[in-house]
Design an enzyme around this catalytic site. Structure first.
Site, PDB file in Angstrom:
ATOM      1  CE  LYS A  79      -3.751  -2.281   2.543  1.00  0.00           C
ATOM      2  NZ  LYS A  79      -4.598  -1.753   3.365  1.00  0.00           N
ATOM      3  CE1 TYR A 106      -9.442  -2.464   0.463  1.00  0.00           C
ATOM      4  CE2 TYR A 106      -8.209  -1.128  -0.811  1.00  0.00           C
ATOM      5  CZ  TYR A 106      -8.670  -2.138   0.188  1.00  0.00           C
ATOM      6  OH  TYR A 106      -6.910  -2.081   0.344  1.00  0.00           O
ATOM      7  CG  PHE A 132     -12.874   1.949   7.629  1.00  0.00           C
ATOM      8  CD1 PHE A 132     -12.759   1.211   7.175  1.00  0.00           C
ATOM      9  CD2 PHE A 132     -13.691   0.995   8.692  1.00  0.00           C
ATOM     10  CE1 PHE A 132     -12.581  -0.146   6.098  1.00  0.00           C
ATOM     11  CE2 PHE A 132     -14.104  -0.577   8.940  1.00  0.00           C
ATOM     12  CZ  PHE A 132     -12.902  -0.664   7.080  1.00  0.00           C
ATOM     13  CB  THR A 158      -7.280  -6.021   9.476  1.00  0.00           C
ATOM     14  OG1 THR A 158      -7.526  -6.663   8.945  1.00  0.00           O
ATOM     15  CG2 THR A 158      -7.400  -4.844   9.465  1.00  0.00           C
ATOM     16  NE  ARG A 163      -2.938  -5.651   6.864  1.00  0.00           N
ATOM     17  CZ  ARG A 163      -3.503  -6.621   6.856  1.00  0.00           C
ATOM     18  NH1 ARG A 163      -4.114  -7.573   7.140  1.00  0.00           N
ATOM     19  NH2 ARG A 163      -4.399  -6.045   5.862  1.00  0.00           N
ATOM     20  CG  ASN A 176      -3.564  -2.436   7.277  1.00  0.00           C
ATOM     21  OD1 ASN A 176      -3.195  -2.195   5.685  1.00  0.00           O
ATOM     22  ND2 ASN A 176      -4.408  -3.099   7.446  1.00  0.00           N
ATOM     23  CG  HIS A 229      -4.931  -6.332  -0.647  1.00  0.00           C
ATOM     24  ND1 HIS A 229      -6.122  -6.017   0.165  1.00  0.00           N
ATOM     25  CD2 HIS A 229      -5.037  -6.871  -1.169  1.00  0.00           C
ATOM     26  CE1 HIS A 229      -6.964  -6.711  -0.481  1.00  0.00           C
ATOM     27  NE2 HIS A 229      -6.731  -7.265  -1.031  1.00  0.00           N
ATOM     28  CD  GLU A 273      -9.308  -8.885  -3.951  1.00  0.00           C
ATOM     29  OE1 GLU A 273     -10.181  -8.326  -2.385  1.00  0.00           O
ATOM     30  OE2 GLU A 273      -8.379  -8.541  -3.214  1.00  0.00           O
TER      31      GLU A 273
HETATM   32  N1  UDP Z   1      -9.268  -0.467   7.716  1.00  0.00           N
HETATM   33  C1  UDP Z   1      -9.322   1.098   8.243  1.00  0.00           C
HETATM   34  N2  UDP Z   1     -10.182   0.236   9.585  1.00  0.00           N
HETATM   35  C2  UDP Z   1     -11.151  -0.438   9.790  1.00  0.00           C
HETATM   36  C3  UDP Z   1     -10.504  -1.903   9.449  1.00  0.00           C
HETATM   37  C4  UDP Z   1     -10.227  -1.300   8.077  1.00  0.00           C
HETATM   38  O1  UDP Z   1      -9.279   2.168   8.091  1.00  0.00           O
HETATM   39  O2  UDP Z   1     -11.034  -0.459  11.640  1.00  0.00           O
HETATM   40  C5  UDP Z   1      -8.886  -0.315   6.093  1.00  0.00           C
HETATM   41  C6  UDP Z   1      -7.459  -0.846   6.326  1.00  0.00           C
HETATM   42  O3  UDP Z   1      -6.273  -0.709   5.605  1.00  0.00           O
HETATM   43  C7  UDP Z   1      -8.259  -2.679   6.335  1.00  0.00           C
HETATM   44  C8  UDP Z   1      -8.999  -1.948   4.834  1.00  0.00           C
HETATM   45  O4  UDP Z   1      -9.298  -1.283   5.137  1.00  0.00           O
HETATM   46  O5  UDP Z   1      -6.747  -3.269   5.135  1.00  0.00           O
HETATM   47  C9  UDP Z   1      -9.841  -3.593   4.729  1.00  0.00           C
HETATM   48  O6  UDP Z   1     -10.494  -3.854   6.102  1.00  0.00           O
HETATM   49  P1  UDP Z   1     -10.568  -5.483   6.147  1.00  0.00           P
HETATM   50  O7  UDP Z   1     -11.583  -5.807   7.017  1.00  0.00           O
HETATM   51  O8  UDP Z   1     -11.071  -6.162   4.361  1.00  0.00           O
HETATM   52  O9  UDP Z   1      -8.590  -5.486   6.028  1.00  0.00           O
HETATM   53  P2  UDP Z   1      -7.840  -6.971   5.224  1.00  0.00           P
HETATM   54  O10 UDP Z   1      -8.770  -7.482   5.188  1.00  0.00           O
HETATM   55  O11 UDP Z   1      -7.317  -5.469   5.234  1.00  0.00           O
HETATM   56  O12 UDP Z   1      -7.317  -7.278   6.522  1.00  0.00           O
HETATM   57 MG    MG Z   2     -10.314  -7.601   3.850  1.00  0.00          MG
END
Ligand code: UDP
Ligand code: MG
Length: 139
Positions: free
Chosen positions: A11, A51, A59, A93, A104, A114, A117, A128
Site C-alpha cells: 500500500k 473496496y 472508515f 488487520t 504488518r 497497514n 493487502h 482482484e
Molecule cells: N481499515 C481501516 N479501519 C478499520 C478496518 C479496516 O482503515 O477499522 C482499512 C485497512 O486499510 C484494511 C482495509 O480497510 O486493510 C480493509 O479492511 P479489512 O477488514 O478487509 O481488512 P484486511 O482484509 O485488509 O485485513
Molecule cells: Mg479484507
C-alpha cells in the site's frame, strides 16, 4: 484454477517508506512465487470499486484517500494454499494485534495504514487479480 494464487498490494505507506524491496524479499523467502508485478496508482474510482464491500463503513472515505495518495505495488503470488498462508504471513488487520514477524507487525503503522493487502478468499483473489492485471501480465 486459482486455488494456489492470491493477490496483494503493497500500500502507499509501504511504498513511501521505501519498504518495497524488504517486503518482496520476505514474500519470496516465505515460498511465494511472484507471477505478476507492477507499480501503479489507483484512482478514486478504482479504490471505491476495489473496496466496495466496505462502502458503508465509517472508515471508507479515509481508506479511499489513503489508497489513492501514491503508488502501490500490485502483485499476484503463487504457492500451495496461497490465500490462507499469505493472510498468515501479513498478520492481523490491526498491527497491534499482528503476530511477531508478520509483515504488518514489521511495517504497518496503524489499522488504517497497514502496509499490505491480502485477498481473503480464492474467489476474491481471482477478482482482484483481474482488476489489476490482464492475462498477458500474468505468468
Ligand atoms: N481499515 C481501516 N479501519 C478499520 C478496518 C479496516 O482503515 O477499522 C482499512 C485497512 O486499510 C484494511 C482495509 O480497510 O486493510 C480493509 O479492511 P479489512 O477488514 O478487509 O481488512 P484486511 O482484509 O485488509 O485485513
Ligand atoms: Mg479484507
Amino acid at each position: 484454477m486459482t486455488t494456489n494464487r492470491t493477490f496483494t498490494m503493497l500500500k502507499p505507506d509501504a511504498v513511501e517508506k521505501g519498504h518495497i524491496g524488504a517486503i518482496l524479499e520476505k514474500i519470496n523467502a516465505s515460498g511465494f512465487r511472484i507471477v505478476a508485478l507492477k507499480l501503479t496508482q489507483m484512482t478514486k474510482q478504482d479504490a471505491e470499486s476495489f473496496y466496495a464491500i466496505h462502502n458503508e463503513r465509517p472508515f471508507f472515505g479515509e481508506l479511499v484517500e489513503y489508497m489513492t495518495r501514491g503508488p502501490i505495488v500490485a502483485a499476484i503470488l503463487e504457492k500451495e494454499n496461497a490465500v490462507e498462508d499469505f493472510r498468515t504471513l501479513i498478520g492481523a488487520t490491526n498491527p497491534a494485534d499482528a503476530a511477531e514477524g508478520t509483515i504488518r507487525k514489521l511495517y504497518a503503522a496503524s489499522i488504517g495504514e497497514n502496509a499490505v493487502h491480502g485477498s481473503d478468499s480464492d474467489e476474491n483473489a481471482a477478482i482482484e487479480s483481474a482488476f489489476h492485471f490482464s492475462g498477458r501480465e500474468q505468468f
